[in-house]
Design a protein around this motif. Structure first.
Motif, PDB file in Angstrom:
ATOM      1  N   ARG A  32      -2.470   4.604  -8.675  1.00 49.16           N
ATOM      2  CA  ARG A  32      -2.809   4.409  -7.250  1.00 49.16           C
ATOM      3  C   ARG A  32      -2.869   5.740  -6.506  1.00 49.16           C
ATOM      4  NH1 ARG A  32      -0.395  -0.616  -4.334  1.00 49.16           N
ATOM      5  NH2 ARG A  32       1.475   0.638  -4.112  1.00 49.16           N
ATOM      6  N   SER A  62       0.848  -1.189   0.000  1.00 46.18           N
ATOM      7  CA  SER A  62       0.000   0.000   0.000  1.00 46.18           C
ATOM      8  C   SER A  62       0.885   1.243   0.000  1.00 46.18           C
ATOM      9  CB  SER A  62      -0.940   0.015   1.219  1.00 46.18           C
ATOM     10  OG  SER A  62      -0.291   0.505   2.359  1.00 46.18           O
ATOM     11  N   ARG A 101      -6.243   6.587  -4.371  1.00 48.51           N
ATOM     12  CA  ARG A 101      -7.406   5.820  -4.832  1.00 48.51           C
ATOM     13  C   ARG A 101      -7.564   4.682  -3.833  1.00 48.51           C
ATOM     14  NH1 ARG A 101      -8.986   7.537  -9.631  1.00 48.51           N
ATOM     15  NH2 ARG A 101      -7.469   8.396 -11.068  1.00 48.51           N
ATOM     16  N   GLU A 119       3.694   6.264  -8.389  1.00 50.48           N
ATOM     17  CA  GLU A 119       2.383   5.707  -8.021  1.00 50.48           C
ATOM     18  C   GLU A 119       1.251   6.403  -8.782  1.00 50.48           C
ATOM     19  OE1 GLU A 119       1.938   3.017  -6.697  1.00 50.48           O
ATOM     20  OE2 GLU A 119       3.100   2.672  -4.879  1.00 50.48           O
ATOM     21  N   GLY A 152      -4.321   3.445  -0.794  1.00 49.30           N
ATOM     22  CA  GLY A 152      -3.605   3.431  -2.081  1.00 49.30           C
ATOM     23  C   GLY A 152      -3.210   2.037  -2.507  1.00 49.30           C
ATOM     24  N   THR A 153      -4.110   1.055  -2.291  1.00 57.64           N
ATOM     25  CA  THR A 153      -3.775  -0.308  -2.705  1.00 57.64           C
ATOM     26  C   THR A 153      -4.393  -0.642  -4.061  1.00 57.64           C
ATOM     27  OG1 THR A 153      -5.666  -1.042  -1.375  1.00 57.64           O
ATOM     28  CG2 THR A 153      -3.451  -1.278  -0.418  1.00 57.64           C
ATOM     29  N   HIS A 154      -5.232   0.245  -4.570  1.00 58.18           N
ATOM     30  CA  HIS A 154      -5.827  -0.017  -5.881  1.00 58.18           C
ATOM     31  C   HIS A 154      -6.165   1.294  -6.570  1.00 58.18           C
ATOM     32  CE1 HIS A 154      -9.062  -0.043  -2.825  1.00 58.18           C
ATOM     33  NE2 HIS A 154      -9.779   0.584  -3.725  1.00 58.18           N
TER      34      HIS A 154
END
Length: 199
Positions: free
Chosen positions: A145, A81, A193, A140, A197-199
């Motif tokens: 993300r 993440s 997102r 990122e 912020g893992t996806h």
């Protein structure tokens, strides 16, 4: 080249001693005598290898700044993440001698003057950490993300400033990893997102 090896060994011995003194006694305790006593070398050794004590300190600061592993954070883009990746990087930077270097640089005018050539703007460690996080957040954002309207150039320095405030009390208990993670999550707010912020 035995002389080169010997010089590297002396520098490493003196830098490691300076780090121990700085962490234990703070900027005011970091003197040439304290460093040579801690390194268990003759007083003249430091001055044989460096023009003066500020020249030694400038080399020491740059050596420690160069230990920041910016590549590791950049390479973590797209994995784990965003919050966890930045929190781990912040703990690695500020949980080390880095947090003690900032007051050292502000404490010594001669050191700041020496560093100006190699480091024209900002404070070493803080500037480097901000660039490292800015670069990571940019990666990122490219991966989707971090939101497109988020500005890594603003978020990087903001995260470093917030982290420095968390870690600034050298004599107190350092913040827990969870406290650092919470600060990162709050600072990034709507920039991610998903919540972390893992996806």
């Amino acid at each position: 080249m035995p002389t080169g090896v010997a010089l590297r060994d002396v520098r490493r011995q003196l830098f490691d001693a300076a780090e121990r003194v700085l962490l234990r006694d703070g900027p005011s305790g970091l003197t040439s005598r304290a460093v040579t006593e801690e390194a268990d070398v003759a007083k003249g050794v430091l001055h044989r290898h460096f023009a003066d004590f500020d020249a030694f300190l400038a080399e020491f600061v740059l050596d420690r700044v160069n230990r920041l592993d910016a590549g590791a954070l950049r390479e973590s883009a797209g994995t784990g993440s965003v919050v966890d990746n930045i929190a781990e990087a912040v703990v690695a930077v500020f949980g080390s001698v880095a947090v003690a270097i900032v007051p050292l640089v502000t404490f010594r005018d001669g050191l700041r003057a020496r560093l100006r050539d190699a480091w024209p703007a900002g404070v070493p460690v803080l500037t480097d950490a901000a660039e490292m996080i800015t670069d990571y957040l940019g990666a990122e954002r490219e991966l989707g993300r971090v939101r497109e309207n988020a500005d890594p150039q603003f978020l990087g320095p903001m995260l470093v400033g917030s982290a420095h405030l968390l870690f600034a009390d050298r004599t107190g208990t350092p913040p827990t990893p969870e406290a650092v993670r919470k600060m990162v999550a709050s600072a990034l707010g709507g920039a991610l997102r998903g919540p972390t912020g893992t996806h």
